[in-house]
Design an enzyme around this catalytic site. Structure first.
Site, PDB file in Angstrom:
ATOM      1  N   GLY A 413       0.938  -1.310   0.073  1.00  0.00           N
ATOM      2  CA  GLY A 413      -0.005   0.027   0.001  1.00  0.00           C
ATOM      3  C   GLY A 413       0.872   1.366  -0.088  1.00  0.00           C
ATOM      4  N   GLY A 415       1.048   5.109   1.587  1.00  0.00           N
ATOM      5  CA  GLY A 415       0.580   6.208   2.133  1.00  0.00           C
ATOM      6  C   GLY A 415       1.114   7.495   1.899  1.00  0.00           C
ATOM      7  N   ARG A 416       0.889   8.668   2.664  1.00  0.00           N
ATOM      8  CA  ARG A 416       1.215  10.005   2.342  1.00  0.00           C
ATOM      9  C   ARG A 416       2.821  10.109   2.547  1.00  0.00           C
ATOM     10  NH1 ARG A 416       2.545  13.912   1.541  1.00  0.00           N
ATOM     11  NH2 ARG A 416       2.454  15.532   2.971  1.00  0.00           N
ATOM     12  N   LYS A 432       8.913  -0.411   4.526  1.00  0.00           N
ATOM     13  CA  LYS A 432       8.408   0.722   4.347  1.00  0.00           C
ATOM     14  C   LYS A 432       9.446   1.823   3.932  1.00  0.00           C
ATOM     15  CE  LYS A 432       5.380   4.302   5.936  1.00  0.00           C
ATOM     16  NZ  LYS A 432       3.937   4.798   6.390  1.00  0.00           N
ATOM     17  N   ASP A 529      -0.264  10.265  15.133  1.00  0.00           N
ATOM     18  CA  ASP A 529      -1.102   9.750  14.057  1.00  0.00           C
ATOM     19  C   ASP A 529      -1.720   8.716  14.319  1.00  0.00           C
ATOM     20  OD1 ASP A 529      -2.081  10.374  11.516  1.00  0.00           O
ATOM     21  OD2 ASP A 529      -0.478   9.528  10.474  1.00  0.00           O
TER      22      ASP A 529
END
Ligand SMILES: Nc1ncnc2c1ncn2[C@@H]1O[C@H](COP(=O)(O)OP(=O)(O)OP(=O)(O)O)[C@@H](O)[C@H]1O
Length: 700
Positions: A413, A415-416, A432, A529
């Site tokens: 995926g 993300g920002r 990541k 977050d």
């Protein structure tokens, strides 16, 4: 205002023109009409979810679907605002007492003039809705019944016409006609049933509203600040409230506009033209709440569309940037030209030589503690700088080429702040890869990255994604962590799969989240977050949290040159009110202060996740980010649908959402409460968004 009845055909036409204006094709419109969305009342009567599913069934493309959903919310807000204005300023013919529940910030109902109406506004106090009689989910529906009474007066003149069909009412006793006590409409008895429950909002209102919206947009693009980031100057007032003749702070019978925020320009024009004689500069504000001061106007949040298009933008920009840089070298701010390749080598060397500088650590500590709450010495620096620091960094450094990436299906995926890939490094791992473009000085990227990663490096908890190592190679900055089986987040479970969670599971997950975040806090790490997207499901009974300690103003402000902040979808929903207030319109990179994150802001976010698990809804569901920010700044809390669970658990939610950070419970308190409540409880989710509000006291 003259009232001119609109025939069904006309209403249908207005509806179709509106949809065309929004960007729907004739086929899309036909599909909606077949689904009984033939006029605005019908449009407003469906929930966001229903509308979304209608759009899906009609195969509307993503962009059109988004426009349809957004424009509906905006239109409805205008409608509500228009209604609240006209009903307040123009009685008669407006409804005498629209039944709108307004509550005070102290937490009790200020007024409840039921009057048979179903108009509901959001409250700034906490209250749970009564058990719904009907399972029908509906967005805010304008449905205020007329109060008809049959006139027995002898009519001498036959001039008066029926407000609905425009034909003469006739004279004498013979003609059957009726008059609404509230809005003074006169209609034939046979027309009565066709008028609908729209007392106070006449078709003429609708026509004026529509004309204004269309004219102001001049047939151009839909002027929503979220979808058109560059459409508005930062110097313009970001939002204006519809003026209200009723000051809800003093009235005990007030009708507060449910969503005071209207997009600039449109709001001004609609309100000005409709209510010019009553215009005042007064703003709607609950007492003892704050608003964005003039120097800190409501900021624009540029939201990712679809999954994460902003990331695509960033990637595109990064690619362009790197292309240019590799051809020309990079011009540093001092004017030094540094070849990119050399720079990478420099980074690699640095990786194995030393940790971040003391200056950077100090800066980061200031950032990590939000610059407000924690002492600098509280940060555990032994692993960042200290006698064994470098050894400890080397221990967790992983050579990039030793990671095998899944060739078939590498991306889990995006993300920002980067993307997550599936890989293999002595076992399955999630990798990541962080985007460090927000650090314009290339030489500082490695240092900044290490500071971010250090939050992970020092954590070992069963409910925190296990950090396995990091790499900084060829301009790639990444972290290797344990692969969460299924790669599913709590968000997917609740909002995509829509798996109903029973109360024991909900409590267990909530406890695990609290334990993990509480552990982070003892390590002097703030999550910053906490959202259901950042809570991964390891199994049915276990969650791990991820993405902590990364978020910063600097990251949200990237890419520069565009207005606003670039956030993930629903980011604003979880934002504590004090953070919403701290979100400035512009980012000043010379200012060292970051958002005033605190442990209490993590607790607020936990409250939102707790709410999601209990209700299956997002807090402030269906609202646009700017509306959410505005509401938060004014102490307007999310509407609570009906939840049947122990009072202690409801109270827990409410306390997590206290406007004052110090009034929120601590995580250990929450864990104790979650553990103490008797086990045999079931959560009965309300099938719909709020139906009828009850006061806080009546529930507790
Ligand atoms: N350790 C992991 N194991 C498996 N999947 C993961 C792991 N970490 C993240 N993911 C998945 O990777 C995807 C991207 O995660 P990432 O944290 O980058 O973005 P996000 O949280 O979805 O979006 P944003 O951070 O912009 O809100 C998500 O679907 C997430 O569930």
């Amino acid at each position: 205002m003259t009232k001119v009845g609109l025939m069904e055909r006309e209403k249908r036409e207005i509806n179709a023109i509106w949809f065309t204006f929004v960007g729907l094709s004739a086929q899309n419109i036909r599909h909606l009409e077949l689904c009984k969305i033939t006029d605005f009342n019908a449009l407003f009567a469906v929930t966001n979810l229903e509308l979304r599913s209608l759009a899906d069934r009609g195969r509307l493309d993503v962009e059109t679907k988004r426009k349809l959903l957004q424009s509906t919310v905006i239109l409805q807000n205008h409608w509500n605002a228009l209604h609240s204005r006209t009903s307040a300023e123009d009685p008669p013919p407006g409804p005498s007492t629209p039944a709108i529940v307004t509550t005070s910030p102290q937490g009790y109902n200020r007024s409840l003039t039921a009057n048979g109406s179903k108009m509901i506004t959001q409250s700034n106090s906490m209250s749970f809705a009564a058990a719904p009689k009907s399972p029908k989910a509906a967005r805010l529906v304008h449905a205020i019944p007329h109060k008809w009474h049959r006139s027995t007066k002898f009519r001498f003149s036959g001039d008066a016409v029926c407000h609905f069909c425009q034909r003469p009412l006739g004279f004498g006793f013979l003609n059957a006609w009726e008059k609404c006590r509230s809005c003074k409409w006169k209609v034939h008895t046979q027309c009565k049933s066709r008028v609908g429950d729209s007392c106070g909002l006449t078709p003429e209102h609708l026509r004026v509203l529509f004309d204004k919206l269309v004219q102001e947009n001049n047939g151009g693009m839909w002027k929503d600040p979220q979808s058109v980031p560059g459409s508005r100057s930062m110097n313009e007032p970001a939002f204006q409230f519809p003026d209200t003749a009723i000051d809800s702070s003093s009235s005990t019978n007030s009708s507060a506009p449910s969503t005071p925020a209207l997009p600039a320009g449109i709001a001004t024009s609609v309100t000005t033209s409709l209510t010019a004689p009553y215009r005042s500069e007064r703003k709607f504000l609950f007492p003892d709440t704050e608003n964005y001061p003039a120097h800190n106007r409501l900021p624009i949040l540029v939201i990712s569309e679809g999954d994460h298009p902003t990331t695509t933008e960033i990637e595109q920009e990064t690619e362009n940037h790197l292309k240019t840089a590799s051809m020309m070298g990079t011009v540093e701010s001092e004017g030094t030209i540094v070849a990119v390749q050399e720079e990478v080598v420099e980074h690699q060397e640095m990786d194995h030589e030393e940790g971040p500088s003391q200056e950077a650590v100090d800066k980061f500590n200031k950032r990590a503690d939000g610059g407000f709450t924690w002492e600098r010495h509280a940060w555990n620096m032994s692993t960042i700088r200290g006698p064994n620091a470098q050894a400890s960094w080397n221990e967790v450094s992983i050579a990039f080429d030793t990671i095998e990436f899944d060739k078939q299906n590498p991306i889990i995926g995006r993300g920002r702040f980067g993307e997550v890939q599936r890989g293999f490094h002595y076992g399955d791992v999630a990798v990541k890869i962080y985007n460090m473009e927000h650090v314009s000085d290339h030489s500082k990227r490695a240092e900044e990255f290490k500071l971010e990663v250090s939050a992970y490096k020092n954590t070992r908890h069963d409910n925190i994604a296990l950090f396995l190592g990091y790499f900084m190679t060829d301009g790639k900055y990444g972290m290797v962590m344990s692969l969460s089986r299924g790669s599913q987040s709590l968000y997917t479970l609740i909002h995509v799969i829509r798996e109903p969670l029973d109360l024991p599971t909900t409590r267990m997950i909530a406890r695990q989240i609290c334990q993990a975040v509480s552990y982070l806090h003892t390590k002097k790490i703030l999550h910053k977050d906490l959202r259901s997207k950042n809570i991964l499901l390891e199994s049915k009974n276990k969650v791990v949290i991820t993405d902590f300690g990364i978020l910063s103003m600097k990251r949200l402000a990237y890419p520069k040159g565009k207005l606003g902040w670039h956030t993930s979808r629903f980011w604003a929903n979880y934002l504590a009110p004090e953070l919403a207030m701290a979100l400035r319109t512009e980012f000043d990179e010379h200012e060292s202060e970051d958002f005033p994150f605190t442990e209490a802001s993590d607790v607020y976010a936990f409250g939102c996740v707790w709410f999601e698990m209990l209700t299956g809804l997002l807090s402030y569901e269906g609202e646009l980010p700017h509306q959410i920010l505005l509401k938060k700044s004014q102490g307007v809390k999310p509407v609570l649908p009906n939840i049947k669970c122990a009072q202690e658990l409801k109270e827990l939610l409410i306390s997590c959402w206290s406007t004052a950070p110090h009034e929120r419970p601590t995580l250990p308190d929450i864990i104790a409460k979650l553990t103490a409540v008797p086990k045999k409880q079931r959560v009965n989710r309300s099938p719909s968004f709020p139906v009828m509000m009850k006061s806080y006291e009546s529930n507790f």
